[in-house]
Design an enzyme around this catalytic site. Structure first.
Site, PDB file in Angstrom:
ATOM      1  N   HIS A 166      68.304  59.347 -24.197  1.00 27.84           N
ATOM      2  CA  HIS A 166      66.861  59.101 -24.302  1.00 27.84           C
ATOM      3  C   HIS A 166      66.623  57.695 -24.854  1.00 27.84           C
ATOM      4  O   HIS A 166      67.347  57.226 -25.741  1.00 27.84           O
ATOM      5  CB  HIS A 166      66.200  60.146 -25.204  1.00 27.84           C
ATOM      6  CG  HIS A 166      64.708  60.054 -25.149  1.00 27.84           C
ATOM      7  ND1 HIS A 166      64.002  59.152 -25.907  1.00 27.84           N
ATOM      8  CD2 HIS A 166      63.797  60.705 -24.389  1.00 27.84           C
ATOM      9  CE1 HIS A 166      62.711  59.264 -25.630  1.00 27.84           C
ATOM     10  NE2 HIS A 166      62.561  60.205 -24.708  1.00 27.84           N
TER      11      HIS A 166
ATOM     12  N   GLU B 197      62.862  57.314 -16.935  1.00 28.06           N
ATOM     13  CA  GLU B 197      61.772  57.099 -17.877  1.00 28.06           C
ATOM     14  C   GLU B 197      61.698  55.618 -18.247  1.00 28.06           C
ATOM     15  O   GLU B 197      62.448  55.162 -19.125  1.00 28.06           O
ATOM     16  CB  GLU B 197      62.012  57.894 -19.155  1.00 28.06           C
ATOM     17  CG  GLU B 197      62.116  59.386 -18.964  1.00 28.06           C
ATOM     18  CD  GLU B 197      61.883  60.116 -20.273  1.00 28.06           C
ATOM     19  OE1 GLU B 197      60.890  60.833 -20.374  1.00 28.06           O
ATOM     20  OE2 GLU B 197      62.685  59.941 -21.197  1.00 28.06           O
TER      21      GLU B 197
HETATM   22  P1  PGA Z   1      55.789  60.402 -23.559  1.00 28.34           P
HETATM   23  O1  PGA Z   1      57.356  60.543 -23.791  1.00 28.34           O
HETATM   24  O2  PGA Z   1      55.399  61.481 -22.574  1.00 28.34           O
HETATM   25  O3  PGA Z   1      55.161  60.584 -24.886  1.00 28.34           O
HETATM   26  O4  PGA Z   1      55.560  59.038 -22.975  1.00 28.34           O
HETATM   27  C1  PGA Z   1      58.209  60.873 -22.736  1.00 28.34           C
HETATM   28  C2  PGA Z   1      59.619  60.995 -23.236  1.00 28.34           C
HETATM   29  O5  PGA Z   1      59.986  60.286 -24.181  1.00 28.34           O
HETATM   30  O6  PGA Z   1      60.396  61.799 -22.713  1.00 28.34           O
END
Ligand code: PGA
Length: 241
Positions: free
Chosen positions: A92, A161
């Site tokens: 992450h 992401e």
């Molecule tokens: P967020 O985070 O939806 O608050 O942007 C997504 C994540 O970190 O998986």
């Protein structure tokens, strides 16, 4: 394939509120006969043996690649086994960038949890300065985060992401997600999620992108009514393949 819905609590919710959340989601899933795969990643202190539907998995946001030992502040599989946890988030962006987790450790974790048969949600994403350099740099960066990762592992889910979209309210455009997921899908056969400021008001258009197999949601999912709303959207969204 049914769309996957994952909620990452990060450093939010207590043990008591996590219990209420998990039980509430389970009740809704049972009532509505939802069959999509749903993942919830609470804090390590809120893990428990929840009696929930088979399609809901509780995962850990992080763990050390050991069963047990002397690693102050960390948890290993011995502690996770106690709660039957077999799902983990690895790579992450907050661990990569805020906690400075190096790539070698990420790969080590991947190999260890793979050898222990964990379902792994492996996250990749480019920072803003790389985004500014354009699509070629973005793809090169993402591919570098896949180096050393066994992409043939059957219990793998990848989450794209973009770092600049996480917790910022900025979302990648449908065109960008489509293009990046399209390129990633030439390399990856496992499900591919999008994450980064997914909210109740944009989830539908994101899930409507064919190459998006689901979403990994942080802040937008922490209120149970919002995550339920997202599950409802995911449940009516079946990919045509
Ligand atoms: P967020 O985070 O939806 O608050 O942007 C997504 C994540 O970190 O998986």
């Amino acid at each position: 394939m049914k769309k996957i819905l994952a909620s990452n609590f990060k450093t939010n919710h207590t043990r008591a509120s996590t219990k209420g959340f998990v039980e509430g989601i389970d009740k809704f899933v049972k009532q509505e006969g939802i069959t999509n795969d749903i993942f919830i990643f609470p804090t390590a202190t809120s893990l428990d043996c929840f009696e929930i539907s088979d399609n809901i998995s509780i995962g850990v946001q992080n763990a050390y690649p050991v069963s047990d030992g002397s690693f102050t502040g960390e948890i290993g599989t011995a502690q996770l086994d106690e709660f039957g946890i077999k799902t983990i988030l690895i790579g992450h962006s907050e661990r990569r960038h805020i906690l400075k987790e190096p790539n070698e450790l990420i790969v080590k974790k991947y190999d260890f949890f793979k050898s222990n048969n964990y379902k792994i949600i492996y996250c990749i994403g480019e920072p803003y300065e790389v985004k500014l350099e354009g699509m070629e740099s973005i793809i090169e960066y993402l591919f570098s985060q896949l180096e050393g990762i066994d992409l043939t592992y059957k219990n793998l889910i990848v989450a794209y992401e973009p770092v600049w979209a996480i917790g910022t309210g900025k979302v990648a455009t449908v065109e960008d997600i489509n293009e990046i997921h399209g390129v990633l899908k030439q390399k990856i056969t496992s499900p591919l999620l999008y994450g980064g400021s997914v909210k109740t008001d944009n989830i539908e258009e994101i899930l409507n992108i064919d190459s998006v197999d689901g979403v990994l949601v942080g802040s937008g999912s922490w209120k149970i009514e919002n995550f339920i709303e997202m599950i409802k959207v995911g449940a009516k969204n079946v990919i045509k393949r």
